[in-house]
Motif scaffolding. Structure first.
Motif, mmCIF file in Angstrom:
data_model
loop_
_atom_site.group_PDB
_atom_site.id
_atom_site.type_symbol
_atom_site.label_atom_id
_atom_site.label_comp_id
_atom_site.label_asym_id
_atom_site.label_seq_id
_atom_site.Cartn_x
_atom_site.Cartn_y
_atom_site.Cartn_z
ATOM 1 N N ASP A 166 -5.862 3.823 11.807
ATOM 2 C CA ASP A 166 -6.245 5.148 11.333
ATOM 3 C C ASP A 166 -5.728 5.351 9.920
ATOM 4 O OD1 ASP A 166 -3.578 6.621 11.258
ATOM 5 O OD2 ASP A 166 -3.616 6.119 13.378
ATOM 6 N N ALA A 167 -6.309 6.296 9.212
ATOM 7 C CA ALA A 167 -5.883 6.674 7.875
ATOM 8 C C ALA A 167 -6.092 8.164 7.725
ATOM 9 C CB ALA A 167 -6.672 5.906 6.819
ATOM 10 N N GLY A 168 -5.171 8.807 7.012
ATOM 11 C CA GLY A 168 -5.282 10.254 6.902
ATOM 12 C C GLY A 168 -4.598 10.788 5.661
ATOM 13 N N GLU A 222 -2.069 3.596 9.691
ATOM 14 C CA GLU A 222 -1.403 2.869 10.771
ATOM 15 C C GLU A 222 -2.338 1.813 11.333
ATOM 16 O OE1 GLU A 222 1.282 4.327 14.404
ATOM 17 O OE2 GLU A 222 -0.853 4.531 14.846
ATOM 18 N N ALA A 223 -1.776 0.679 11.692
ATOM 19 C CA ALA A 223 -2.486 -0.367 12.434
ATOM 20 C C ALA A 223 -1.680 -0.660 13.690
ATOM 21 C CB ALA A 223 -2.652 -1.626 11.603
ATOM 22 N N GLU A 246 3.182 1.510 10.250
ATOM 23 C CA GLU A 246 2.665 2.736 9.653
ATOM 24 C C GLU A 246 3.217 2.886 8.241
ATOM 25 O OE1 GLU A 246 1.799 7.351 10.988
ATOM 26 O OE2 GLU A 246 3.458 6.257 11.928
ATOM 27 N N GLN A 247 2.365 3.304 7.319
ATOM 28 C CA GLN A 247 2.725 3.468 5.923
ATOM 29 C C GLN A 247 2.542 4.927 5.519
ATOM 30 O OE1 GLN A 247 3.690 1.108 3.499
ATOM 31 N NE2 GLN A 247 3.781 2.688 1.900
ATOM 32 N N PHE A 248 3.558 5.492 4.862
ATOM 33 C CA PHE A 248 3.472 6.829 4.284
ATOM 34 C C PHE A 248 3.619 6.696 2.773
ATOM 35 C CE2 PHE A 248 4.775 7.694 8.607
ATOM 36 C CZ PHE A 248 4.077 8.849 8.940
ATOM 37 N N SER A 249 2.681 7.270 2.026
ATOM 38 C CA SER A 249 2.694 7.175 0.566
ATOM 39 C C SER A 249 2.759 8.573 -0.029
ATOM 40 C CB SER A 249 1.444 6.439 0.063
ATOM 41 O OG SER A 249 1.416 5.113 0.542
ATOM 42 N N THR A 299 7.980 7.454 -0.216
ATOM 43 C CA THR A 299 7.077 6.384 0.194
ATOM 44 C C THR A 299 7.872 5.353 0.989
ATOM 45 O OG1 THR A 299 5.562 6.675 -1.667
ATOM 46 C CG2 THR A 299 5.603 4.505 -0.627
ATOM 47 N N PHE A 300 7.399 5.019 2.189
ATOM 48 C CA PHE A 300 8.125 4.089 3.049
ATOM 49 C C PHE A 300 7.174 3.555 4.103
ATOM 50 C CE2 PHE A 300 8.292 8.235 4.946
ATOM 51 C CZ PHE A 300 8.169 8.027 6.301
ATOM 52 N N ARG A 301 7.679 2.590 4.892
ATOM 53 C CA ARG A 301 6.904 1.970 5.963
ATOM 54 C C ARG A 301 7.767 1.932 7.221
ATOM 55 N NH1 ARG A 301 5.568 -2.860 3.609
ATOM 56 N NH2 ARG A 301 3.712 -1.891 2.721
#
Length: 296
Positions: free
Chosen positions: A112-114, A157-158, A182-185, A193-195
Motif C-alpha cells: 500500500d501507499a498513502g 508498506e510491503a 514500512e517507510q515513512f517519508s 523519515t525512517f523505516r
C-alpha cells in the motif's frame, strides 16, 4: 460500524455505515462513521474490489479521518515509569491505496501507499479523562511532542502474509504469519523519515477438539533511522494493553524496537464465551539487543 478504533478508545464504539455493491458485485463502495466511549471519532470512505483475477487480486482505496482524544504516553524506553503517565490527542487524515496478490491459497503478497496529512497533536479531551499531565507538559524534549506543525508524510508498506486459520473470527487451529517493511517519508523537513521492519507469528494448536486451544504469539519490530533523523513519538512501536501485555496499561512502553512472545491457553465455556489464561514474555531492558546485537 463497530471497528476502526485503537486500544484505549473505550469498551464500545458504534456509528452508521453504508455499503453499495458495483459492477456486478465485483467491487463495493462504503462509508461509515463512529464514536467511542471516550469520544474517539472516525469517518471513512473507500472503494474496494476484493476478488479480481479469479480471486487472486484485490485492489482498494480509502480516505480516513480520526480523532483519538486521550492516548497514553509514559516516555521512551524500558526505564519509563508508571507514575509518568501522560496523555495527548491526535487528529489525522490519511489517504491510501492498496493492492494484494494471492499466489497460493493461504499466502498473500500485498502493498500500500498513502499520504498522511499533517497529524495534529494537542492536549487530551474526551469523557472520563484521568487527572494526569499532558504529554506536551511532561515530555517536551521527546521528538515530535513540541513540534508546532507536524509534517505531511508519504508512507508505503510491503508485506507477505500467510493465513492458515480455520475460522478468522474465532480460530481453533492453524496460524497467521506476517513479515513487512514500512517507510515513512517526512515531506516538510526530512527529520522524521525512517523505516520499520516487522515480523509477526501466531500458531494455534488444538489439545482437545475445538474446546481447548493453545496459542503462541511472537512479535518483533525494529526501526531503521539515520543518525540525523528521528522517529516521532506517535509512530514509536509500543507494548501494553489487551492486545500485547495485558497486565500493563495501554501503550505502557514505547521505543524504536520491541520484542514480545506470549502463550495462551483458551477453554470454551459456552458457545460464545471462552476462558483464557496467558503468559507474556518480554525483556524490555534487553529487547533492542535481540534485534540489533551489541558490536562489543
Amino acid at each position: 460500524e463497530f471497528s476502526n478504533m485503537i486500544t484505549g478508545a473505550g469498551w464500545v464504539s458504534i456509528g452508521p455505515g453504508y455499503r453499495h455493491w458495483l459492477w456486478n458485485d465485483k467491487a463495493y463502495y462504503d462509508a461509515s462513521a463512529a464514536v467511542s466511549w471516550h469520544l474517539y471519532t472516525m469517518g471513512q470512505t473507500r472503494l474496494v474490489a476484493p476478488d479480481l483475477g479469479k480471486h487472486h487480486v484485490a485492489l482498494g482505496t480509502q480516505v480516513m479521518w480520526q480523532d483519538q482524544t486521550q492516548i497514553n504516553f509514559f516516555g521512551v524506553g524500558p526505564d519509563s515509569l508508571e507514575s509518568q503517565k501522560s496523555q495527548y490527542q491526535l487528529k489525522s487524515t490519511d489517504a491510501v491505496g492498496w493492492a494484494s496478490f494471492r499466489p497460493w491459497e493461504s499466502w498473500t503478497l500485498g502493498g500500500d501507499a498513502g499520504y498522511l496529512f499533517s497529524p495534529h497533536v494537542s492536549n487530551p479531551t474526551g469523557t472520563f479523562k484521568p487527572n494526569v499531565p499532558t504529554t506536551t507538559e511532561e515530555f517536551p524534549q521527546v521528538p515530535g511532542v513540541s513540534t508546532p506543525d507536524q509534517p505531511n508524510y508519504i508512507h508505503a508498506e510491503a508485506a507477505f502474509t500467510g493465513d492458515t486459520r480455520d475460522y478468522r473470527g474465532h480460530p481453533t487451529r492453524g496460524g497467521l504469519y506476517r513479515a513487512a517493511v514500512e517507510q515513512f517519508s517526512d515531506q516538510d523537513t526530512g527529520l522524521f523519515t525512517f523505516r520499520q521492519y516487522q515480523a509477526d507469528a501466531l500458531q494455534l494448536i488444538r489439545l482437545k477438539g475445538p474446546d481447548w486451544v493453545l496459542g503462541f504469539h511472537g512479535w518483533l519490530v525494529t526501526s531503521d533511522v539515520a543518525t540525523d533523523h528521528e522517529v516521532p513519538f506517535y509512530f514509536l512501536p509500543s507494548l501494553g494493553g489487551a492486545t500485547t501485555l495485558r497486565s500493563f496499561s495501554n501503550y505502557r512502553f514505547h521505543d524504536q524496537n520491541l520484542a514480545l512472545v506470549n502463550a495462551e491457553s483458551r477453554w470454551a465455556v459456552f458457545q460464545h464465551v471462552d476462558f483464557t489464561a496467558a503468559q507474556d514474555l518480554v525483556e524490555p531492558d534487553d529487547a533492542w539487543r535481540a534485534i540489533r546485537p551489541d558490536p562489543d
